[in-house]
Enzyme design. Structure first.
Site, PDB file in Angstrom:
ATOM      1  CB  SER A  20      -0.951  -0.064   1.204  1.00  0.00           C
ATOM      2  OG  SER A  20      -1.966   0.877   1.110  1.00  0.00           O
ATOM      3  CG  ASP A  33      -6.631  -2.513  -3.911  1.00  0.00           C
ATOM      4  OD1 ASP A  33      -7.015  -1.398  -3.517  1.00  0.00           O
ATOM      5  OD2 ASP A  33      -5.434  -2.875  -3.861  1.00  0.00           O
ATOM      6  CG  HIS A  68      -5.982  -1.665  -0.269  1.00  0.00           C
ATOM      7  ND1 HIS A  68      -5.001  -1.504  -1.234  1.00  0.00           N
ATOM      8  CD2 HIS A  68      -5.523  -1.027   0.825  1.00  0.00           C
ATOM      9  CE1 HIS A  68      -4.024  -0.785  -0.722  1.00  0.00           C
ATOM     10  NE2 HIS A  68      -4.311  -0.489   0.526  1.00  0.00           N
TER      11      HIS A  68
END
Length: 380
Positions: free
Chosen positions: A166, A320, A350
């Site tokens: 991320s 995501d 995610h």
């Protein structure tokens, strides 16, 4: 839960609904605490995500030290080794706002044990207290220190990898680009980007439209985190989401890299609306123009930089909002002759890796993703 979306194809939807409830409950409680003046919503969010302290690991030496004044945690396998080991610089996720060494303790232990590597987890400074480029500078500084002292940790200078998920994937990509041009340090062997966020020009790519309400990262939150990292506040979030923060000539310039046209058709079958262009607002652009810096948005680096990058591993998840950032960067790397191993979790969402072994909320798909990273590391 209106406005939120648990897609039927996602891994263990009932469990994800439970995670969503906890997430929303935490946010609501944080708002109450902030209103009563007890603590800020962000402070409370950090506390909840902290993760509990783990006991000793029978297979690892773990120590907290500082690299160029940046706190890091070093994981070293105890077993004797035939020669120097792989080294992994790990930058944790959390939107540049959340996350810590403790939050990612289980992930880092797993990577170190399973791939028999020395892992350095970096505690970079967090937004909004520390704005861009603080996090990037801390990750770069710790990486440089490690690369200058590999012998001390028994690491092979030809096998050092940067890795992050991320926001950590964003930092890994930025550090990798910076180090690619450095001849005074060992060249990175690879970069591992786990559902990275790599651009803030377009929050309406197909994956942003399709997954806007899927936890753990909603479309609005992606823009919120990017603005908090850049400016320390989320002013103009609506304009940024709509796309009025980028001048038309610049949008045209970056179109060759940031465009739904570069996303394979099979990722558009869940529906994508063509959007009418919004009016450009110059005063908003003035506050966010650093979004065009590759250290913040690595997808915008010039070909001459991308061309020099090391072998890459990119993990994306179908459900995501950041899926297309990963797909677009994969294309840029391949177009520049960089070997890419791509692993796509068809049922992933995610943040699925950060839930690895988290309070009984592990998802089988997350372990598959983490094991794909381990297998890639073992191939280096």
């Amino acid at each position: 839960l209106p406005g939120y979306d648990i897609p039927p194809g996602v891994n263990q939807p009932a469990k994800l609904r439970l995670v969503l409830t906890v997430l929303l409950g935490t946010a609501a409680l944080g708002r109450i605490l902030e209103k009563t003046g007890l603590c800020s919503q962000i402070t409370f969010g950090r506390y909840v995500r902290q993760g509990r302290k783990l006991g000793l690991d029978p297979k690892l030496f773990i120590q907290d030290v500082q690299f160029n004044k940046v706190p890091v945690r070093v994981y070293q396998p105890k077993a004797t080794s035939d020669g120097p080991r792989r080294g992994i610089l790990f930058f944790h996720g959390g939107g540049w706002v959340f996350g810590s060494l403790d939050t990612y303790e289980k992930v880092c232990r797993y990577l170190s044990r399973e791939s028999d590597s020395v892992v350095v987890s970096v505690q970079y400074r967090l937004a909004p207290e520390h704005k861009y480029p603080a996090a990037y500078e801390d990750c770069l500084s710790a990486s440089q220190h490690f690369l200058q002292h590999l012998e001390h940790y028994g690491v092979d200078p030809a096998r050092v990898t940067v890795c992050g998920d991320s926001a950590g994937g964003n930092l890994a990509a930025a550090v990798s680009q910076t180090l690619a041009g450095r001849s005074d340090l060992p060249r990175l062997r690879a970069q591992i980007l786990i559902y990275p966020g790599l651009q803030a020009l377009d929050f309406n790519l197909p994956s942003y439209q399709q997954n806007r309400g899927v936890p753990l990262l909603f479309r609005e939150r992606a823009a919120f985190f990017a603005l908090l990292y850049l400016n320390g506040d989320a002013l103009h979030m609506q304009e940024v989401l709509e796309g009025s923060h980028i001048p038309p000539d610049m949008r045209l310039k970056y179109r060759k890299w940031v465009s739904p046209d570069n996303i394979p058709e099979k990722f558009k079958v869940r529906g994508v609306k063509p959007l009418r262009p919004t009016d450009f607002i110059a005063e908003v652009y003035e506050t966010v123009k650093r979004f065009c810096e590759p250290n913040l948005c690595p997808l915008l680096a010039e070909d001459s930089v991308v061309h020099q990058l090391p072998e890459s591993f990119i993990l994306t998840c179908e459900y995501d909002v950041l899926r297309d950032d990963g797909l677009l960067y994969k294309k840029r790397l391949e177009d520049n002759g960089v070997p890419v191993t791509w692993y796509h979790l068809e049922d992933g969402f995610h943040g699925i890796i950060s839930l690895f072994n988290f309070c009984g909320l592990a998802f089988p798909s997350g372990k598959r993703g983490l094991d794909s990273v381990v297998n890639f590391l073992k191939s280096l």
